[in-house]
Design a protein around this motif. Structure first.
Motif, PDB file in Angstrom:
ATOM      1  N   UNK A 250       0.847  -1.191   0.000  1.00  0.00           N
ATOM      2  CA  UNK A 250       0.000   0.000   0.000  1.00  0.00           C
ATOM      3  C   UNK A 250       0.882   1.241   0.000  1.00  0.00           C
ATOM      4  N   UNK A 251       0.434   2.300  -0.650  1.00  0.00           N
ATOM      5  CA  UNK A 251       1.144   3.580  -0.646  1.00  0.00           C
ATOM      6  C   UNK A 251       0.629   4.433   0.500  1.00  0.00           C
ATOM      7  N   UNK A 252       1.551   5.118   1.177  1.00  0.00           N
ATOM      8  CA  UNK A 252       1.181   6.049   2.231  1.00  0.00           C
ATOM      9  C   UNK A 252       1.854   7.375   1.906  1.00  0.00           C
ATOM     10  N   UNK A 253       1.081   8.451   1.911  1.00  0.00           N
ATOM     11  CA  UNK A 253       1.578   9.784   1.598  1.00  0.00           C
ATOM     12  C   UNK A 253       1.352  10.681   2.802  1.00  0.00           C
ATOM     13  N   UNK A 254       2.377  11.424   3.195  1.00  0.00           N
ATOM     14  CA  UNK A 254       2.261  12.445   4.239  1.00  0.00           C
ATOM     15  C   UNK A 254       2.431  13.792   3.554  1.00  0.00           C
ATOM     16  N   UNK A 255       1.371  14.617   3.572  1.00  0.00           N
ATOM     17  CA  UNK A 255       1.394  15.908   2.886  1.00  0.00           C
ATOM     18  C   UNK A 255       1.146  17.032   3.884  1.00  0.00           C
ATOM     19  N   UNK A 256       1.847  18.131   3.680  1.00  0.00           N
ATOM     20  CA  UNK A 256       1.694  19.314   4.521  1.00  0.00           C
ATOM     21  C   UNK A 256       1.575  20.522   3.599  1.00  0.00           C
ATOM     22  N   UNK A 257       0.733  21.487   3.992  1.00  0.00           N
ATOM     23  CA  UNK A 257       0.526  22.678   3.174  1.00  0.00           C
ATOM     24  C   UNK A 257       1.856  23.370   2.893  1.00  0.00           C
ATOM     25  N   UNK A 258       2.117  23.646   1.618  1.00  0.00           N
ATOM     26  CA  UNK A 258       3.317  24.349   1.218  1.00  0.00           C
ATOM     27  C   UNK A 258       4.575  23.502   1.191  1.00  0.00           C
ATOM     28  N   UNK A 259       4.454  22.205   1.440  1.00  0.00           N
ATOM     29  CA  UNK A 259       5.619  21.335   1.485  1.00  0.00           C
ATOM     30  C   UNK A 259       5.581  20.271   0.402  1.00  0.00           C
TER      31      UNK A 259
END
Length: 185
Positions: A62-71
């Motif tokens: 499975x793919x896991x993505x950690x996203x943060x605004x502006x990053x």
């Protein structure tokens, strides 16, 4: 160890990144001759977790993505036990985590803050609520011939805060295409 050869004299910025570490920037490095500049990377904060299906079995790959605004998003894949780790994150920020695997509904968790000891975020991914099958034949308008090896795409946009869905197949030697497991939209 790294080496950068044949560069002109001047002022440089070095940007160093690796998926397991927090990025590091060295600004205004003056180069007028052979120079050595050692850079130490730190692990930073990270997420760790487990992804399972509705039966409690690990979801492998499975793919896991950690996203943060502006990053820039950070990624990981689950191992053979359904576990993942995403290193090199900023512990002062809050992230959106997305887990996905083909054939299962995506999982979302918002406002998660990583820690230097590893913040645990688990997911349970489930199949779509209802699925359908779709079949048909692709023919040519110039004669009653079927078209072989034509790409057929089934897609839809489920609306705000939900990812678009698409599935691709092609026609066989008889011009027939078939989709199985299309989710209800």
């Amino acid at each position: 160890k790294y080496a950068i050869a044949d560069i002109e004299d001047g002022i440089y910025n070095l940007n160093v990144s690796h998926g397991d570490y927090k990025p590091e920037v060295v600004k205004n490095l003056s180069i007028a001759s052979d120079t050595t500049k050692n850079i130490q990377l730190t692990k930073g904060a990270y997420f760790t977790g487990h992804i399972q299906d509705q039966n409690g079995s690990p979801v492998v790959g499975a793919s896991v993505i950690a996203a943060v605004a502006g990053g820039v998003p950070s990624y990981a894949m689950t191992n053979g036990q359904g576990n993942y780790k995403i290193f090199g994150l900023d512990g002062s920020k809050f992230y959106l985590l997305i887990a996905s695997k083909r054939g299962l509904e995506r999982g979302f968790q918002t406002n998660k803050q990583p820690s230097t000891g590893g913040e645990n975020v688990d997911f349970t991914l489930t199949p779509p609520a209802q699925v359908f099958n779709l079949t048909g034949t692709v023919t040519a308008d110039c004669a009653p011939y079927t078209v072989t090896h034509a790409w057929v795409i089934a897609s839809y946009s489920p609306g705000a805060n939900r990812p678009d869905f698409f599935k691709v197949t092609w026609t066989n030697q008889s011009g027939v295409y078939s989709f199985t497991g299309l989710p209800q939209n």
